[in-house]
Write a protein that holds these residues in place. Structure first.
Motif, PDB file in Angstrom:
ATOM      1  N   GLN A   1       6.002   1.811  11.984  1.00  0.00           N
ATOM      2  CA  GLN A   1       6.938   2.932  11.935  1.00  0.00           C
ATOM      3  C   GLN A   1       7.603   2.905  10.560  1.00  0.00           C
ATOM      4  O   GLN A   1       8.137   1.882  10.144  1.00  0.00           O
ATOM      5  CB  GLN A   1       8.004   2.817  13.034  1.00  0.00           C
ATOM      6  CG  GLN A   1       8.995   3.972  13.032  1.00  0.00           C
ATOM      7  CD  GLN A   1      10.103   3.783  14.062  1.00  0.00           C
ATOM      8  OE1 GLN A   1      10.618   2.678  14.240  1.00  0.00           O
ATOM      9  NE2 GLN A   1      10.472   4.843  14.745  1.00  0.00           N
ATOM     10  N   VAL A   2       7.550   4.034   9.860  1.00  0.00           N
ATOM     11  CA  VAL A   2       8.169   4.151   8.544  1.00  0.00           C
ATOM     12  C   VAL A   2       9.388   5.056   8.679  1.00  0.00           C
ATOM     13  O   VAL A   2       9.310   6.148   9.247  1.00  0.00           O
ATOM     14  CB  VAL A   2       7.195   4.726   7.507  1.00  0.00           C
ATOM     15  CG1 VAL A   2       7.905   4.957   6.174  1.00  0.00           C
ATOM     16  CG2 VAL A   2       6.019   3.784   7.303  1.00  0.00           C
TER      17      VAL A   2
ATOM     18  N   LEU B   1      19.307   6.579   9.447  1.00  0.00           N
ATOM     19  CA  LEU B   1      17.877   6.333   9.395  1.00  0.00           C
ATOM     20  C   LEU B   1      17.130   7.489  10.055  1.00  0.00           C
ATOM     21  O   LEU B   1      17.458   7.897  11.167  1.00  0.00           O
ATOM     22  CB  LEU B   1      17.537   5.029  10.104  1.00  0.00           C
ATOM     23  CG  LEU B   1      17.703   3.739   9.309  1.00  0.00           C
ATOM     24  CD1 LEU B   1      17.369   2.541  10.189  1.00  0.00           C
ATOM     25  CD2 LEU B   1      16.838   3.735   8.069  1.00  0.00           C
ATOM     26  N   ALA B   2      16.137   8.024   9.354  1.00  0.00           N
ATOM     27  CA  ALA B   2      15.341   9.130   9.887  1.00  0.00           C
ATOM     28  C   ALA B   2      13.879   8.723   9.875  1.00  0.00           C
ATOM     29  O   ALA B   2      13.383   8.138   8.905  1.00  0.00           O
ATOM     30  CB  ALA B   2      15.540  10.394   9.046  1.00  0.00           C
ATOM     31  N   GLU B   3      13.175   9.016  10.963  1.00  0.00           N
ATOM     32  CA  GLU B   3      11.777   8.636  11.073  1.00  0.00           C
ATOM     33  C   GLU B   3      10.902   9.512  10.187  1.00  0.00           C
ATOM     34  O   GLU B   3      11.046  10.736  10.142  1.00  0.00           O
ATOM     35  CB  GLU B   3      11.318   8.753  12.527  1.00  0.00           C
ATOM     36  CG  GLU B   3       9.858   8.380  12.732  1.00  0.00           C
ATOM     37  CD  GLU B   3       9.424   8.519  14.176  1.00  0.00           C
ATOM     38  OE1 GLU B   3       8.314   9.014  14.402  1.00  0.00           O
ATOM     39  OE2 GLU B   3      10.213   8.139  15.063  1.00  0.00           O
ATOM     40  N   VAL B   4       9.994   8.876   9.460  1.00  0.00           N
ATOM     41  CA  VAL B   4       8.985   9.599   8.692  1.00  0.00           C
ATOM     42  C   VAL B   4       7.721   9.755   9.536  1.00  0.00           C
ATOM     43  O   VAL B   4       7.190  10.854   9.686  1.00  0.00           O
ATOM     44  CB  VAL B   4       8.678   8.858   7.376  1.00  0.00           C
ATOM     45  CG1 VAL B   4       7.541   9.543   6.623  1.00  0.00           C
ATOM     46  CG2 VAL B   4       9.921   8.789   6.508  1.00  0.00           C
TER      47      VAL B   4
ATOM     48  N   LEU C   1      10.298  -0.365   6.900  1.00  0.00           N
ATOM     49  CA  LEU C   1       8.982  -0.493   7.531  1.00  0.00           C
ATOM     50  C   LEU C   1       9.115  -1.437   8.717  1.00  0.00           C
ATOM     51  O   LEU C   1       9.485  -2.605   8.559  1.00  0.00           O
ATOM     52  CB  LEU C   1       7.955  -1.041   6.533  1.00  0.00           C
ATOM     53  CG  LEU C   1       6.578  -1.398   7.116  1.00  0.00           C
ATOM     54  CD1 LEU C   1       5.878  -0.156   7.637  1.00  0.00           C
ATOM     55  CD2 LEU C   1       5.724  -2.112   6.073  1.00  0.00           C
ATOM     56  N   ARG C   2       8.822  -0.918   9.910  1.00  0.00           N
ATOM     57  CA  ARG C   2       8.833  -1.735  11.115  1.00  0.00           C
ATOM     58  C   ARG C   2       7.401  -1.877  11.612  1.00  0.00           C
ATOM     59  O   ARG C   2       6.746  -0.880  11.908  1.00  0.00           O
ATOM     60  CB  ARG C   2       9.703  -1.086  12.195  1.00  0.00           C
ATOM     61  CG  ARG C   2      11.182  -1.029  11.833  1.00  0.00           C
ATOM     62  CD  ARG C   2      11.986  -0.280  12.882  1.00  0.00           C
ATOM     63  NE  ARG C   2      13.415  -0.287  12.559  1.00  0.00           N
ATOM     64  CZ  ARG C   2      14.335   0.421  13.224  1.00  0.00           C
ATOM     65  NH1 ARG C   2      13.952   1.178  14.259  1.00  0.00           N
ATOM     66  NH2 ARG C   2      15.600   0.372  12.862  1.00  0.00           N
ATOM     67  N   THR C   3       6.930  -3.106  11.662  1.00  0.00           N
ATOM     68  CA  THR C   3       5.569  -3.359  12.123  1.00  0.00           C
ATOM     69  C   THR C   3       5.606  -4.181  13.402  1.00  0.00           C
ATOM     70  O   THR C   3       6.543  -4.944  13.645  1.00  0.00           O
ATOM     71  CB  THR C   3       4.754  -4.102  11.050  1.00  0.00           C
ATOM     72  OG1 THR C   3       5.493  -5.254  10.608  1.00  0.00           O
ATOM     73  CG2 THR C   3       4.473  -3.213   9.859  1.00  0.00           C
ATOM     74  N   SER C   4       4.581  -4.030  14.204  1.00  0.00           N
ATOM     75  CA  SER C   4       4.474  -4.809  15.451  1.00  0.00           C
ATOM     76  C   SER C   4       3.012  -5.082  15.745  1.00  0.00           C
ATOM     77  O   SER C   4       2.126  -4.362  15.272  1.00  0.00           O
ATOM     78  CB  SER C   4       5.121  -4.042  16.615  1.00  0.00           C
ATOM     79  OG  SER C   4       4.454  -2.813  16.852  1.00  0.00           O
TER      80      SER C   4
ATOM     81  N   ALA D   1       0.832  -1.209   0.000  1.00  0.00           N
ATOM     82  CA  ALA D   1       0.000   0.000   0.000  1.00  0.00           C
ATOM     83  C   ALA D   1       0.863   1.256   0.000  1.00  0.00           C
ATOM     84  O   ALA D   1       0.592   2.212  -0.733  1.00  0.00           O
ATOM     85  CB  ALA D   1      -0.927  -0.005   1.213  1.00  0.00           C
ATOM     86  N   VAL D   2       1.932   1.264   0.817  1.00  0.00           N
ATOM     87  CA  VAL D   2       2.836   2.421   0.866  1.00  0.00           C
ATOM     88  C   VAL D   2       3.527   2.617  -0.474  1.00  0.00           C
ATOM     89  O   VAL D   2       3.606   3.735  -1.008  1.00  0.00           O
ATOM     90  CB  VAL D   2       3.873   2.236   2.001  1.00  0.00           C
ATOM     91  CG1 VAL D   2       4.983   3.286   1.894  1.00  0.00           C
ATOM     92  CG2 VAL D   2       3.200   2.342   3.354  1.00  0.00           C
TER      93      VAL D   2
END
Length: 466
Positions: free
Chosen positions: A238-239, A248-251, A277-280, A58-59
């Motif tokens: 978290q993207v 690495l910079a957070e979007v 992409l970090r998913t939990s 989707a992203v």
């Protein structure tokens, strides 16, 4: 072995064998409990992987839609003799109709240059006054702006975007293609308390000799919308992306759980950038009944050892049922991914492009004249398509601005040529048809891709002053 003649086994031996049966039943029950827990966790991890892949897709698709919209907008601006506020507004309205997720504004940004103020005011940037920020080596000013989506306030004209280092870095990258900036705090949001500030990122494409078309996207809304669309309330996400400095910079982060449970990290490329992409997901969301299931298995096996076979059957049937549920869910996710595949995105991009091209031809802003469409096509083909095999059908006379028509044909043919697969000899077919209402649809076809635009026929009377 001691045995009573009338009462069978002695009490100690009876107790011993009873203990063996009980301990064996407990051991078997515990073993099946552990196996059941493992199967449930594997099923949960499979669901997690499927949902995470759906979020990534989707992203990626949404970033692709942004890139297509900005690239086509920049191509439409480049096709004009010079960018104007009126043309920019028409392009922005066409982009707004595409219902892109979390977009805030479409702007045109120009670099500092001699005569900057007078030049852009003459093109319709009413009230444009550069507000130069001090201490900067480069200056980029907003000259045209149009709100998109649910944004209520348009970006201020004349703001020096050079204050946002992320925009400067992206502008340097977007020299021949679309670039995406790092996430940053918009100048308009700088006065908001830090805890309430929302990050944004820009998607930029160059307009040679003039500046950049820039689409601003709300980062948190972008991640939240795509996360909800792909996985509902199942996941947190978290993207992140690699910043210009390499770190690495957070979007954006969408966190609804407590951070514990299953985790997954995926790396992918989209919009010429590397993304993470970090998913939990919490144990409760993926394994809502795991604790009760384990207890039932252990208690039932410990107290009813004779039901060992039945417990085996239940466990195996539960495993098979879980596998069917996973297969059904994976199939459903894949069907959704198919619905948003590259072909669907390409068709949407081509439809948007035709709307932009037709709009510019229909409202050129100058007096139109009768134009020999075949002659213009021949001139454009001769000037830049010597390596391609070009077939030209019957082309009628049309009414249009010759200069704009030449630019648009050049853009259409270049776009068609770029879609030819590698190691394939380019073949382009050009044709036109006239409808009952007197409109001519010009079509350029290459490698199965059709690019078109609609023009007034030379037989259509144009009212004076139109």
């Amino acid at each position: 072995m001691a045995r009573e003649s009338k009462s069978g086994w002695s009490r100690p031996w009876a107790a011993f064998f009873a203990l063996i049966i009980i301990l064996g039943g407990v051991a078997i029950s515990l073993g099946f409990g552990v196996r059941l827990r493992g199967a449930l966790e594997r099923n949960a991890e499979s669901r997690m992987a499927t949902a995470s892949t759906s979020v990534q897709t989707a992203v990626t698709n949404e970033l692709g839609r942004y890139a297509d919209a900005v690239r086509l907008s920049a191509a439409a601006m480049a096709a004009l003799p010079a960018p104007t506020a009126a043309a920019f507004d028409k392009i922005a309205e066409a982009v707004d109709e595409q219902d892109l997720t979390a977009v805030r504004a479409l702007t045109f940004v120009a670099p500092d240059s001699p005569g900057l103020t007078a030049s852009w005011r003459s093109r319709g940037a009413t009230g444009f006054t550069p507000r130069t920020a001090t201490g900067l080596q480069e200056h980029f000013y907003t000259v045209f702006a149009h709100t998109l989506g649910e944004e209520k306030t348009a970006p201020a004209i004349g703001v020096d975007q050079g204050s946002a280092q992320a925009v400067v870095d992206a502008a340097r990258l977007a020299t021949g293609h679309v670039a995406i900036s790092d996430a940053y705090v918009r100048l308009a949001d700088a006065a908001i308390p830090k805890a309430q500030q929302q990050l944004s990122f820009d998607v930029l494409a160059p307009v040679a000799g003039y500046g950049w078309v820039s689409m601003t996207v709300g980062a948190a809304d972008f991640v939240s919308a795509n996360l909800t669309k792909a996985a509902g309330d199942l996941l947190d996400a978290q993207v992140m992306t690699r910043s210009s400095a390499g770190a690495l910079a957070e979007v954006a982060t969408v966190a609804r759980g407590d951070g514990s449970g299953f985790r997954r990290t995926q790396n992918f490329t989209a919009g010429e950038r590397q993304w993470v992409l970090r998913t939990s997901a919490t144990y409760k969301s993926l394994l809502p009944n795991a604790g009760r299931t384990d207890m039932v298995v252990v208690i039932a096996g410990s107290t009813l050892a004779v039901m060992f076979g039945t417990l085996m059957y239940l466990q195996m049937s539960a495993t098979a049922r879980a596998e069917r549920e996973i297969a059904a869910e994976v199939g459903e996710r894949l069907r959704k991914v198919d619905a948003e595949s590259e072909q669907g995105r390409l068709r949407g991009a081509l439809a948007a492009q035709e709307a932009l091209l037709s709009g510019l031809i229909a409202h050129p802003g100058e007096e139109t004249t009768e134009v020999d469409l075949r002659a213009v096509v021949a001139e454009v083909v001769a000037s830049g398509l010597a390596t391609a095999e070009v077939t030209v059908g019957d082309l009628p006379q049309v009414r249009a601005d010759g200069a704009i028509l030449h630019h648009l044909l050049d853009t259409m043919l270049a776009d068609a040529l770029s879609r030819t697969p590698p190691e394939t000899s380019p073949t382009i077919a050009i044709s036109a048809g006239t409808s009952a209402d007197g409109l001519v649809r010009l079509v350029v076809e290459s490698a199965g891709t059709v690019i078109g635009c609609t023009l007034p026929s030379a037989t259509v009377e144009v009212p004076a002053g139109s």
